[in-house]
Motif scaffolding. Structure first.
Motif, PDB file in Angstrom:
ATOM      1  N   ILE A  15       0.816  -1.205   0.000  1.00 52.74           N
ATOM      2  CA  ILE A  15       0.000   0.000   0.000  1.00 52.74           C
ATOM      3  C   ILE A  15       0.853   1.259   0.000  1.00 52.74           C
ATOM      4  O   ILE A  15       0.326   2.362  -0.140  1.00 52.74           O
ATOM      5  CB  ILE A  15      -0.953   0.021   1.209  1.00 52.74           C
ATOM      6  N   LEU A  16       2.172   1.114   0.144  1.00 57.62           N
ATOM      7  CA  LEU A  16       3.061   2.270   0.078  1.00 57.62           C
ATOM      8  C   LEU A  16       3.331   2.694  -1.356  1.00 57.62           C
ATOM      9  O   LEU A  16       3.959   3.718  -1.586  1.00 57.62           O
ATOM     10  CB  LEU A  16       4.373   1.966   0.807  1.00 57.62           C
ATOM     11  N   GLY A  17       2.870   1.886  -2.314  1.00 55.18           N
ATOM     12  CA  GLY A  17       2.960   2.283  -3.701  1.00 55.18           C
ATOM     13  C   GLY A  17       4.258   1.863  -4.384  1.00 55.18           C
ATOM     14  O   GLY A  17       5.133   1.241  -3.781  1.00 55.18           O
ATOM     15  N   PRO A  18       4.419   2.225  -5.661  1.00 56.74           N
ATOM     16  CA  PRO A  18       5.569   1.771  -6.449  1.00 56.74           C
ATOM     17  C   PRO A  18       6.896   2.392  -6.048  1.00 56.74           C
ATOM     18  O   PRO A  18       7.939   1.952  -6.521  1.00 56.74           O
ATOM     19  CB  PRO A  18       5.185   2.166  -7.878  1.00 56.74           C
ATOM     20  N   LYS A  19       6.879   3.412  -5.196  1.00 56.17           N
ATOM     21  CA  LYS A  19       8.148   3.988  -4.728  1.00 56.17           C
ATOM     22  C   LYS A  19       8.783   3.124  -3.641  1.00 56.17           C
ATOM     23  O   LYS A  19       9.898   3.391  -3.210  1.00 56.17           O
ATOM     24  CB  LYS A  19       7.932   5.395  -4.192  1.00 56.17           C
ATOM     25  N   TYR A  20       8.063   2.086  -3.199  1.00 58.06           N
ATOM     26  CA  TYR A  20       8.550   1.204  -2.142  1.00 58.06           C
ATOM     27  C   TYR A  20       8.722  -0.193  -2.722  1.00 58.06           C
ATOM     28  O   TYR A  20       7.896  -0.657  -3.511  1.00 58.06           O
ATOM     29  CB  TYR A  20       7.558   1.185  -0.982  1.00 58.06           C
ATOM     30  N   CYS A  21       9.787  -0.873  -2.346  1.00 59.08           N
ATOM     31  CA  CYS A  21      10.079  -2.200  -2.889  1.00 59.08           C
ATOM     32  C   CYS A  21      10.191  -3.223  -1.773  1.00 59.08           C
ATOM     33  O   CYS A  21      10.936  -3.022  -0.805  1.00 59.08           O
ATOM     34  CB  CYS A  21      11.378  -2.168  -3.690  1.00 59.08           C
ATOM     35  N   SER A  22       9.474  -4.313  -1.907  1.00 58.23           N
ATOM     36  CA  SER A  22       9.526  -5.427  -0.960  1.00 58.23           C
ATOM     37  C   SER A  22       9.872  -6.689  -1.729  1.00 58.23           C
ATOM     38  O   SER A  22       9.103  -7.141  -2.582  1.00 58.23           O
ATOM     39  CB  SER A  22       8.161  -5.584  -0.262  1.00 58.23           C
ATOM     40  N   LEU A  23      11.053  -7.260  -1.448  1.00 57.27           N
ATOM     41  CA  LEU A  23      11.480  -8.514  -2.063  1.00 57.27           C
ATOM     42  C   LEU A  23      11.512  -9.595  -0.994  1.00 57.27           C
ATOM     43  O   LEU A  23      12.039  -9.380   0.094  1.00 57.27           O
ATOM     44  CB  LEU A  23      12.875  -8.382  -2.678  1.00 57.27           C
ATOM     45  N   ALA A  24      10.955 -10.779  -1.296  1.00 57.35           N
ATOM     46  CA  ALA A  24      10.891 -11.843  -0.291  1.00 57.35           C
ATOM     47  C   ALA A  24      11.280 -13.178  -0.888  1.00 57.35           C
ATOM     48  O   ALA A  24      11.076 -13.439  -2.076  1.00 57.35           O
ATOM     49  CB  ALA A  24       9.479 -11.928   0.289  1.00 57.35           C
ATOM     50  N   THR A  25      11.851 -14.028  -0.031  1.00 54.01           N
ATOM     51  CA  THR A  25      12.130 -15.413  -0.399  1.00 54.01           C
ATOM     52  C   THR A  25      11.765 -16.300   0.778  1.00 54.01           C
ATOM     53  O   THR A  25      11.966 -15.921   1.937  1.00 54.01           O
ATOM     54  CB  THR A  25      13.609 -15.605  -0.794  1.00 54.01           C
ATOM     55  N   GLU A  26      11.204 -17.465   0.484  1.00 52.34           N
ATOM     56  CA  GLU A  26      10.800 -18.406   1.533  1.00 52.34           C
ATOM     57  C   GLU A  26      11.905 -19.431   1.776  1.00 52.34           C
ATOM     58  O   GLU A  26      12.450 -20.006   0.841  1.00 52.34           O
ATOM     59  CB  GLU A  26       9.518 -19.124   1.125  1.00 52.34           C
ATOM     60  N   LEU A  27      12.213 -19.642   3.070  1.00 51.51           N
ATOM     61  CA  LEU A  27      13.176 -20.674   3.431  1.00 51.51           C
ATOM     62  C   LEU A  27      12.474 -21.983   3.743  1.00 51.51           C
ATOM     63  O   LEU A  27      12.984 -23.061   3.470  1.00 51.51           O
ATOM     64  CB  LEU A  27      14.012 -20.226   4.628  1.00 51.51           C
ATOM     65  N   ASP A  28      11.314 -21.892   4.367  1.00 46.66           N
ATOM     66  CA  ASP A  28      10.464 -23.054   4.603  1.00 46.66           C
ATOM     67  C   ASP A  28       9.051 -22.543   4.855  1.00 46.66           C
ATOM     68  O   ASP A  28       8.780 -21.344   4.677  1.00 46.66           O
ATOM     69  CB  ASP A  28      10.977 -23.916   5.770  1.00 46.66           C
ATOM     70  N   THR A  37       9.170 -19.747   7.549  1.00 45.20           N
ATOM     71  CA  THR A  37      10.293 -18.805   7.587  1.00 45.20           C
ATOM     72  C   THR A  37      10.472 -18.130   6.234  1.00 45.20           C
ATOM     73  O   THR A  37      10.553 -18.803   5.212  1.00 45.20           O
ATOM     74  CB  THR A  37      11.611 -19.522   7.955  1.00 45.20           C
ATOM     75  N   PHE A  38      10.535 -16.818   6.229  1.00 43.47           N
ATOM     76  CA  PHE A  38      10.827 -16.087   5.008  1.00 43.47           C
ATOM     77  C   PHE A  38      11.729 -14.897   5.348  1.00 43.47           C
ATOM     78  O   PHE A  38      11.823 -14.463   6.492  1.00 43.47           O
ATOM     79  CB  PHE A  38       9.544 -15.611   4.308  1.00 43.47           C
ATOM     80  N   ILE A  39      12.386 -14.388   4.335  1.00 44.35           N
ATOM     81  CA  ILE A  39      13.242 -13.203   4.442  1.00 44.35           C
ATOM     82  C   ILE A  39      12.653 -12.124   3.548  1.00 44.35           C
ATOM     83  O   ILE A  39      12.254 -12.396   2.409  1.00 44.35           O
ATOM     84  CB  ILE A  39      14.686 -13.500   4.001  1.00 44.35           C
ATOM     85  N   GLU A  40      12.594 -10.906   4.038  1.00 45.96           N
ATOM     86  CA  GLU A  40      12.141  -9.789   3.227  1.00 45.96           C
ATOM     87  C   GLU A  40      13.213  -8.699   3.235  1.00 45.96           C
ATOM     88  O   GLU A  40      13.768  -8.380   4.282  1.00 45.96           O
ATOM     89  CB  GLU A  40      10.832  -9.208   3.769  1.00 45.96           C
ATOM     90  N   ILE A  41      13.506  -8.150   2.066  1.00 41.96           N
ATOM     91  CA  ILE A  41      14.432  -7.034   1.927  1.00 41.96           C
ATOM     92  C   ILE A  41      13.644  -5.860   1.352  1.00 41.96           C
ATOM     93  O   ILE A  41      12.958  -6.006   0.338  1.00 41.96           O
ATOM     94  CB  ILE A  41      15.611  -7.372   0.996  1.00 41.96           C
ATOM     95  N   SER A  42      13.749  -4.710   1.991  1.00 38.42           N
ATOM     96  CA  SER A  42      12.939  -3.560   1.570  1.00 38.42           C
ATOM     97  C   SER A  42      13.806  -2.324   1.380  1.00 38.42           C
ATOM     98  O   SER A  42      14.724  -2.066   2.155  1.00 38.42           O
ATOM     99  CB  SER A  42      11.865  -3.255   2.617  1.00 38.42           C
ATOM    100  N   SER A  43      13.484  -1.565   0.355  1.00 39.47           N
ATOM    101  CA  SER A  43      14.110  -0.263   0.133  1.00 39.47           C
ATOM    102  C   SER A  43      13.092   0.619  -0.573  1.00 39.47           C
ATOM    103  O   SER A  43      12.033   0.142  -1.001  1.00 39.47           O
ATOM    104  CB  SER A  43      15.389  -0.393  -0.706  1.00 39.47           C
ATOM    105  N   ASP A  44      13.394   1.890  -0.682  1.00 43.09           N
ATOM    106  CA  ASP A  44      12.481   2.762  -1.417  1.00 43.09           C
ATOM    107  C   ASP A  44      13.249   3.571  -2.452  1.00 43.09           C
ATOM    108  O   ASP A  44      14.471   3.476  -2.560  1.00 43.09           O
ATOM    109  CB  ASP A  44      11.665   3.654  -0.478  1.00 43.09           C
ATOM    110  N   ALA A  45      12.509   4.338  -3.217  1.00 42.63           N
ATOM    111  CA  ALA A  45      13.110   5.070  -4.324  1.00 42.63           C
ATOM    112  C   ALA A  45      13.791   6.334  -3.828  1.00 42.63           C
ATOM    113  O   ALA A  45      13.231   7.056  -3.003  1.00 42.63           O
ATOM    114  CB  ALA A  45      12.048   5.426  -5.354  1.00 42.63           C
TER     115      ALA A  45
END
Length: 330
Positions: free
Chosen positions: A125-138, A141-149
Motif C-alpha cells: 500500500i506504500l505504492g511503487p516507490k517502495y520495494c519489498s522482495l521476499a524469499t521463503e526458506l520453509d 520462515t521467510f526473508i524480506e528485503i525492503s528499500s524505497d526510491a
C-alpha cells in the motif's frame, strides 16, 4: 524510510503489472538444510564489510517481531550521511510466520534470481516507490528485503534491495558465498577527487590580495559535514552593517547541483577563461559565487553587503579573478 506500522504492512492484493519474468540464476535453498531458528535476529544478515559496500550504517537497529499482528522482526540499516541519493535498507526475518500469512493474499509480481534464491516482489500500500522482495526458506520462515526510491524515481525503488540480496543470501543456508556487492549510484558518499583535494582554502587568497578589500586576516573554518571538510573566512572590519565576512569553501566530493546555499538567480560569468556561476537576488544582501572545477569539486564564495543589496556582489567580483589565478592546475 520509517519502520512500517501495523497498517503499512498490510499488502495490497494487486499484482505489479503482471510482471512475472525470472532472471537466470535462481535457485532454492539446499534440501534438508533449512535453518534452525531460535531467534530471528535480522540484523545478523549483514556484516560490517557488506554494510560498508552497500553504503548503509552498521550495526542496524532491530525492531522485535509482533506475532499478534503478524509482523516479523525487522532490522533497519540507515543511509550514510552525505550520500547524495541514499536510502535506508530494511531486512526482515520471520519466526513461525509464513509468507502466506504475512502477505495476506497479495499477488506475487516480478521475480529475481539472486544469491541462490528466488526473490519475489510484492505490491504494498506504500505504492511503487517502495520495494519489498521476499524469499521463503520453509513453510514458516521467510526473508524480506525492503528499500524505497531515492527522490521520485519509482524505477529505482528496488535498486538497493537487489544490491543487498547477494549479501543477505550469503548468511542463509544454501546461499552463495563471497558475493560481489556494489551499491547503487548515489547510495554512498562520493570520494574526494580532483585538484582541490589537498588545497588549503586560506591559500586561495593571498594576504596582499585581501588588504585592499578591508578584510581581516584569514581564519580557517571547519565544515559541518564530510564535504567540505574545511574552509576559510576573512572577517569584515566595518561593524555590524556594510560588508559581510567573506567565506570560502572548498568541495571535493559534491556535485555542483548539490552544493548547499546556492540561492537566488544564477548567472554564468567567464573569469580568466573559467566559468563562475553567481547567485544573487535584488531583495537579498547575500551573494554567492561558485567555481566548478570538476563534476564533483568546486570553490564557493559567500559574502554580501548588509547595508545595500545592490552592492552584495562587489567583493565576489573583485575576488573571483584572484581565486581563479590561485587554483592549482589539474
Amino acid at each position: 524510510m520509517r519502520f512500517r506500522n501495523s497498517l503499512a504492512i498490510v499488502l495490497a492484493a494487486l499484482s505489479l503489472g503482471g510482471c512475472t519474468s525470472t532472471i537466470g540464476g535462481s535457485a532454492s535453498p539446499v534440501p534438508g538444510q533449512g535453518p534452525v531458528i531460535t531467534k530471528a535476529d535480522p540484523c545478523a544478515l549483514l556484516s560490517q564489510q557488506q554494510a560498508d559496500a552497500l553504503g548503509v550504517m552498521f550495526p542496524g537497529k532491530e525492531r522485535p517481531a509482533r506475532p499478534e499482528q503478524k509482523v516479523p522482526a525487522v532490522c533497519r540499516f540507515s543511509e550514510l550521511e552525505d550520500s547524495p541519493d541514499g536510502v535506508a535498507l530494511e531486512v526482515s526475518r520471520s519466526l513461525n510466520l509464513s509468507a502466506v500469512d504475512y502477505y495476506a493474499g497479495a499477488l506475487p509480481g516480478e521475480k529475481f534470481g539472486i544469491g541462490g534464491f528466488t526473490w519475489t516482489r510484492y505490491a504494498t500500500i506504500l505504492g511503487p516507490k517502495y520495494c519489498s522482495l521476499a524469499t521463503e526458506l520453509d513453510a514458516k520462515t521467510f526473508i524480506e528485503i525492503s528499500s524505497d526510491a531515492p527522490g521520485d524515481d519509482e524505477s529505482k525503488a528496488c535498486d538497493l534491495a537487489k544490491a543487498a540480496a547477494p549479501a543477505i543470501a550469503s548468511h542463509l543456508p544454501g546461499g552463495q558465498q563471497d558475493p560481489q556487492i556494489t551499491a547503487p549510484p548515489g547510495q554512498k558518499p562520493l570520494e574526494a577527487s580532483g585538484p582541490l583535494v589537498n588545497v588549503d582554502p586560506c591559500t586561495l587568497l593571498k594576504p596582499e590580495q585581501v588588504t585592499p578589500l578591508n578584510l581581516a586576516p584569514a581564519r580557517p573554518m571547519n565544515g559541518s559535514s564530510n564535504d567540505p571538510k574545511n574552509g576559510c573566512q576573512w572577517d569584515d572590519t566595518d561593524g555590524d552593517k556594510g560588508k559581510k565576512a567573506l567565506d570560502l569553501w572548498v568541495y571535493t566530493a559534491t556535485k555542483t547541483e548539490d552544493v548547499p546555499g546556492l540561492e537566488g538567480t544564477p548567472a554564468e560569468q567567464m573569469v580568466n577563461g573559467k566559468k563562475w556561476i553567481v547567485y544573487s537576488a535584488a531583495d537579498s544582501p547575500i551573494c554567492v559565487a561558485l567555481l566548478p572545477v570538476t563534476e564533483t569539486s568546486s570553490i564557493k564564495l559567500d559574502t554580501g553587503d548588509l547595508s545595500d543589496n545592490a552592492k552584495a556582489c562587489e567583493i565576489p567580483q573583485a575576488v573571483m579573478p584572484l581565486v581563479t589565478a590561485n587554483v592549482p592546475a589539474g
